[in-house]
Design a protein around this motif. Sequence first.
Motif, PDB file in Angstrom:
ATOM      1  N   PHE A 155      -3.727   2.846 -11.192  1.00  0.00           N
ATOM      2  CA  PHE A 155      -3.072   2.704  -9.891  1.00  0.00           C
ATOM      3  C   PHE A 155      -3.055   1.263  -9.370  1.00  0.00           C
ATOM      4  O   PHE A 155      -2.935   1.034  -8.169  1.00  0.00           O
ATOM      5  CB  PHE A 155      -3.697   3.645  -8.854  1.00  0.00           C
ATOM      6  N   LYS A 156      -3.171   0.303 -10.258  1.00  0.00           N
ATOM      7  CA  LYS A 156      -2.998  -1.087  -9.853  1.00  0.00           C
ATOM      8  C   LYS A 156      -1.547  -1.294  -9.437  1.00  0.00           C
ATOM      9  O   LYS A 156      -0.626  -0.848 -10.113  1.00  0.00           O
ATOM     10  CB  LYS A 156      -3.344  -2.017 -11.017  1.00  0.00           C
ATOM     11  N   GLN A 157      -1.329  -1.977  -8.325  1.00  0.00           N
ATOM     12  CA  GLN A 157       0.024  -2.145  -7.801  1.00  0.00           C
ATOM     13  C   GLN A 157       0.835  -3.139  -8.621  1.00  0.00           C
ATOM     14  O   GLN A 157       0.365  -4.215  -8.965  1.00  0.00           O
ATOM     15  CB  GLN A 157      -0.024  -2.602  -6.346  1.00  0.00           C
ATOM     16  N   GLU A 158       2.073  -2.734  -8.958  1.00  0.00           N
ATOM     17  CA  GLU A 158       3.019  -3.606  -9.638  1.00  0.00           C
ATOM     18  C   GLU A 158       4.211  -3.812  -8.707  1.00  0.00           C
ATOM     19  O   GLU A 158       4.953  -2.874  -8.425  1.00  0.00           O
ATOM     20  CB  GLU A 158       3.481  -2.972 -10.953  1.00  0.00           C
ATOM     21  N   PHE A 159       4.383  -5.016  -8.202  1.00  0.00           N
ATOM     22  CA  PHE A 159       5.432  -5.290  -7.224  1.00  0.00           C
ATOM     23  C   PHE A 159       6.781  -5.459  -7.924  1.00  0.00           C
ATOM     24  O   PHE A 159       6.910  -6.221  -8.877  1.00  0.00           O
ATOM     25  CB  PHE A 159       5.082  -6.531  -6.405  1.00  0.00           C
TER      26      PHE A 159
END
Length: 331
Positions: A122-126
């Motif tokens: 769930f690491k954010q990828e912009f």
Amino acid sequence: MKLQLLNIFIACIFCISCSQKPVKTERIQVSPKVLTDSLFIKSAASFICIGDYLVLQDPRQVSNFIKIYDTKGHLVSEVGQIGNGPEEFILPECIPFGENKFLTWNRYGTFQTAVSSSENQFKQEFRSFNVFNGKNQSIQLCKNGNFITYDPTKDHVITLYSPDGKEIASAGKLPFSSDIANREHFYSGKIVYNHENQILLLYLEVLPYAATFKVTSSNISLLNERTFGNPEYTINGDQMQVKEGGKNCLVGCCLTEDFIISIMNDPDYTGNDKSQTSPKRHTVGVYDYDFNLVKIVNLGMPRYNLAASGKDNTFYAIVQNPENSIIEIEL
């Protein structure tokens, strides 16, 4: 012969009238399954189910305002920052973005978006999508990656877009004047999409109107619409006035396999407790997809947010029990 035809006609009318009898509303009391009773949040602005996970966001927490739980109630991850920075959000909203994925979009400012997935913890990828431009009040996603938007300033308020912003189809005309000022306020609303049956629900927040649509990867078609009660409003020139904004409106909806679940104050409550923990706030309304109220479900505790995967008739709720908790209910 004419008499025979007349009798057949009368019989048909009688059958139709019988089939249109009001659906009886069933009242039920449930004992929900408590998944977790340790939600350390101030408030939940949104609550969604994405496959095997439940995602809630509390924008009053500056750091790690998004909490991800599995459907057994275990905290899996915390992500997201509130602020004005390049990878921060001002007024965020989370929506499903496929199986075990969700997308966080910024309603104001840079309109930036971030995708979170169980595949990368769930690491954010912009990422950048041209659909997010500040004009759409509510956004959902089709299975194939096309976006569905609600924009009350358009004649057709529901629009299907490709990720690069190309319009594919549009539909949905509100049963109210299109010539009023501040349509964004009086026709403010939200959309919720069930990927399993491809049904989209639109519900307004000021006027008691809701509609369902069938939305595929390339088409939108109206299924049903309903105005609840007789909304009291006047229009003078381009100015609208609503006597009781929000009265009889659907609130905080989620979609299960067969039902629309809405937060509903208990219509039979006769006490005078108006607090946030009042017994009148223990109930939810269960509608079929024809907008018939089929059940009033008493959860036995105050409820604030609802979520469902749409695969079955299970839904989840954030409640006060006595602390903020997540519960599971099977209808």
